[in-house]
Design an enzyme around this catalytic site. Structure first.
Site, short mmCIF file in Angstrom:
data_model
loop_
_atom_site.label_atom_id
_atom_site.label_comp_id
_atom_site.label_asym_id
_atom_site.label_seq_id
_atom_site.Cartn_x
_atom_site.Cartn_y
_atom_site.Cartn_z
CB CYS A 2 -0.96 0.09 1.17
SG CYS A 2 -2.19 -1.18 1.18
NE ARG A 27 4.69 1.66 0.22
CZ ARG A 27 5.58 1.38 1.14
NH1 ARG A 27 6.86 1.43 0.86
NH2 ARG A 27 5.21 1.04 2.37
CD1 TRP A 77 -0.12 -6.56 -2.73
CD2 TRP A 77 -0.55 -7.01 -0.58
NE1 TRP A 77 0.19 -7.88 -2.51
CE2 TRP A 77 -0.07 -8.19 -1.20
CE3 TRP A 77 -0.89 -7.06 0.77
CZ2 TRP A 77 0.09 -9.38 -0.52
CZ3 TRP A 77 -0.74 -8.26 1.45
CH2 TRP A 77 -0.24 -9.40 0.81
CG ASN A 103 1.14 0.90 4.39
OD1 ASN A 103 2.30 1.24 4.37
ND2 ASN A 103 0.79 -0.34 4.29
N GLY A 104 -1.33 -0.61 6.46
CA GLY A 104 -1.14 -1.39 7.69
C GLY A 104 -2.36 -2.24 7.96
CD GLU A 484 16.59 -14.48 -5.61
OE1 GLU A 484 15.98 -14.86 -4.61
OE2 GLU A 484 16.31 -13.41 -6.20
CE LYS A 488 13.55 -12.37 -8.38
NZ LYS A 488 14.09 -12.32 -7.08
CD GLU A 491 9.75 -12.57 -7.35
OE1 GLU A 491 9.07 -11.93 -6.53
OE2 GLU A 491 10.99 -12.58 -7.31
CG HIS A 507 17.08 -37.99 -0.15
ND1 HIS A 507 17.46 -39.28 0.15
CD2 HIS A 507 18.23 -37.28 -0.21
CE1 HIS A 507 18.78 -39.34 0.29
NE2 HIS A 507 19.27 -38.12 0.06
CE LYS A 606 11.86 -3.53 -4.84
NZ LYS A 606 12.27 -4.92 -5.03
#
Ligand code: G6P
Length: 611
Positions: A2, A27, A77, A103-104, A484, A488, A491, A507, A606
């Site tokens: 947000c 955001r 968001w 925001n929160g 990583e 990538k 996402e 395994h 982000k």
């Protein structure tokens, strides 16, 4: 997570708010809204589901021509309530007098809402935010600041808030608890935003609000008070980067621009920090702590997402070269484990944004337990940077693309510097220190070479972009790179991808392998190369397709792999800084070929400022 922008001044607020939203879009980007005011009158309020572009389309030219010298804007968001227009901010009270963006998360919103509804308040959204507007309405007696100071202690959870009351036409308020807010001070105008990117094109003079602070901006200027109504004198900081760093500079996406910036960002992360002749490093932020650092015998790294993967690479080097026992936690799990701290423990928080709520919570937990807290943070002045005892900045400029790239390579670089610092305080020899520094300084040129493979990597992506699954495999220093690479890919392109320690595959996960489940092996010629080769054989024998990433000059791997990507030789501990780059490029091209929104993948944000 947000983004908020608030404006009060002499100019038209609207273009500044829209531009601010565009800059903060990373955001959160599932819905947005703006309310524009002047002289106590709401000129208009408009909300839209989707991106800022959708909001702009809805505003149209007619909307953009309207004037208001004050306004509140928000890009969301979603947490509580779906991304709908009704749930988009700003939210209001019953009489549309109080306007606010948040925001929160207000954790006790249900009980507050039930009470307010029983008292006759009419709610229009499913959000937690709306309770704040109604609570203020309930207690308001002509002074918004006074009311806000009464309301804030009733809220449990986190907030960055910007708010306005039509009865007090020339006053804008902001309050912070857990979610970042910055006040930008320009001539004849003040801008409040979730981060400096929405402010930097208007002014470089800023004030970071701290938790428990309320900013009141009116005709006579800015006043900051605490929740006891005491005025606080705040330091004015200066932003030291410019708006050009927030532009794409000819690249089609921020992500590609940020991948290609890496030769420079590694230089920036190293600048002035190495002393080759002495095999030592100098980290300004840690200078005052050198004695404490000498005593540290345990490190707990807490981080999320990409930053955590960088931390995993750090774990290997801190143990191998500095001899300090190191553990890496998901920051979100940090509090739930009964960590064994021994008075000589350091908690290292790694965070690009410096605002990730889980990582911040880990820092606070570490402090509570008496650990020394250190930060590896990119955003200067961010909450984690300020709350840790000391730290090292990445100095890589703003990272705008939601998928983190240049932050990872810089974080591993800083962890290497820290390894040298701690190692040289312990058993690392001068020669080893020198060797690592020499290789670090050679990295920018080697990264340039890796970037030359972009065309080849794009062609490989063309062969694989329709795959539904992908496995990434690596050992030792490149196990985190496998994680990583998989992160990538999933996402950005929404292709299911998993990272494995190469040796673990047999395994269980090997049951997944067939010709439709390609594997990408990160197998530089290093101390575990032969073992990786055996794992590749295992995949090959089961019909799996293989892309191999290895060291220049290793031709024989082509017997096993369908495609080979080469990286220059470097020290084993530094390979993640090179090997991750082809994986960033691969994920980028896979996403583009699949028509994905590269810089703003679905469902993500982000800066994740909720737990
Ligand atoms: C979000 C982002 C990731 C990032 C993670 C940690 O989930 O989408 O790209 O790695 O947060 O962010 P930080 O700012 O703490 O490094």
């Amino acid at each position: 997570m947000c983004g908020i922008v608030g404006y009060i001044g002499k100019n038209n607020a609207l273009p500044i708010l829209v531009d601010g939203l565009r800059r903060l879009e990373y955001r959160g980007y599932d819905s947005s809204g703006i309310a524009l005011m002047t002289g106590g009158r709401v000129v208009f309020s408009v909300k839209s589901v989707g991106r800022i572009k959708d909001l702009e389309d809805k505003l149209g030219q007619a909307g953009m021509n309207q004037f208001g010298n004050l306004g509140i804007a928000h890009t969301r968001w979603a947490t509580h309530g779906k991304p709908t227009e009704a749930n988009a901010h700003p939210h209001t009270d019953c009489k549309n007098k109080i306007w606010l963006a948040h925001n929160g998360i207000i954790e006790n919103y249900k009980e507050l809402k039930n009470r307010l509804m029983a008292d006759g308040h009419k709610f229009r959204s499913e959000t937690d935010t709306e309770v704040i507007a109604h609570l203020i309405e309930d207690l308001y007696q002509g002074d918004l600041t006074e009311t806000l100071v009464k309301v804030l202690p009733m809220l449990k959870g986190t907030y960055g808030l910007v708010l306005y009351h039509t009865d007090e036409p020339d006053k804008l308020l902001a309050a912070r608890c857990g979610s970042p807010l910055v006040v930008g001070l320009a001539e004849n105008q003040t801008i409040i935003a979730s981060d400096v990117s929405a402010i930097v094109s208007h002014t470089r003079q800023i004030i970071y609000l701290d938790d428990g602070e309320v900013a009141e901006i009116n005709g006579s200027g800015l006043k900051i008070i605490n929740l006891n109504n005491q005025e606080i004198n705040k330091k004015i900081d200066k932003i030291d980067w410019d708006i050009g760093e927030c532009e794409k500079k000819g690249y089609p996406h921020f992500m590609l621009k940020e991948i290609f910036e890496q030769p420079e960002t590694i230089k920036d992360s190293l600048r002035g920090r190495t002393i080759l002749e002495q095999g030592k490093v100098k980290l300004g932020g840690l200078e005052v702590l050198l004695n404490e650092l000498r005593r540290i015998d345990k490190i707990n790294i807490a981080a999320c997402g990409t930053a955590r993967n960088a931390g995993l690479a750090g774990e290997y080097m801190l143990e191998e070269y500095a001899g300090v026992s190191t553990e890496v936690d998901y920051a979100s799990e940090f509090r739930y484990r009964k960590q064994v701290f021994n008075g000589r423990t350091a908690v290292i928080a790694i965070s690009q944004s410096g605002e990730t709520a889980d990582t911040l919570a880990a820092v606070r937990e570490g402090k509570e337990k008496g650990a020394l807290t250190l930060g590896i943070v990119n955003a200067v002045g961010s909450t984690i940077a300020r709350e840790t005892d000391a730290g090292v900045y990445n100095h890589i400029g703003p990272e705008i693309s939601v998928a983190s790239t240049k932050a990872f390579t810089s974080q591993v670089t800083i962890l290497t510097l820290l390894t040298i610092l701690l190692g040289r305080q312990r058993r690392m020899s001068l020669v080893t220190g020198q060797r690592i520094i020499k290789e670090l300084l050679a990295l920018p040129e080697k990264i340039k070479k890796v970037l030359e493979s972009n065309g080849q990597i794009k062609n490989i992506a063309k062969k694989y972009y329709k795959a539904e699954h992908f496995a990434y495999l690596g050992r030792k220093y490149n196990q985190p790179v496998a994680f990583e690479g998989a992160l990538k890919l999933k996402e950005l392109s929404y292709i299911h991808a998993e990272g494995f320690a190469s040796g673990e595959m047999k395994h269980g996960a090997i049951a997944l392998i067939d010709e439709k489940f390609p594997c990408l092996f990160i197998a530089p010629v290093d101390s575990v190369y032969e073992k990786n080769l055996s794992n590749m054989q295992e995949i090959k024998s089961r019909g799996g397709r293989i892309i191999a990433l290895t060291t220049e000059g290793n031709e024989t791997i082509a017997d096993l792999a369908d495609d080979v990507i080469y990286i220059p030789k470097t020290l084993e501990m530094l390979t993640p800084i090179l090997s991750v780059i082809p994986l960033q490029l691969f994920a980028y091209h896979m996403a583009v070929l699949n028509g994905r929104d590269v810089d703003k993948p679905r469902n993500l944000a982000k800066s994740v400022t909720v737990e």
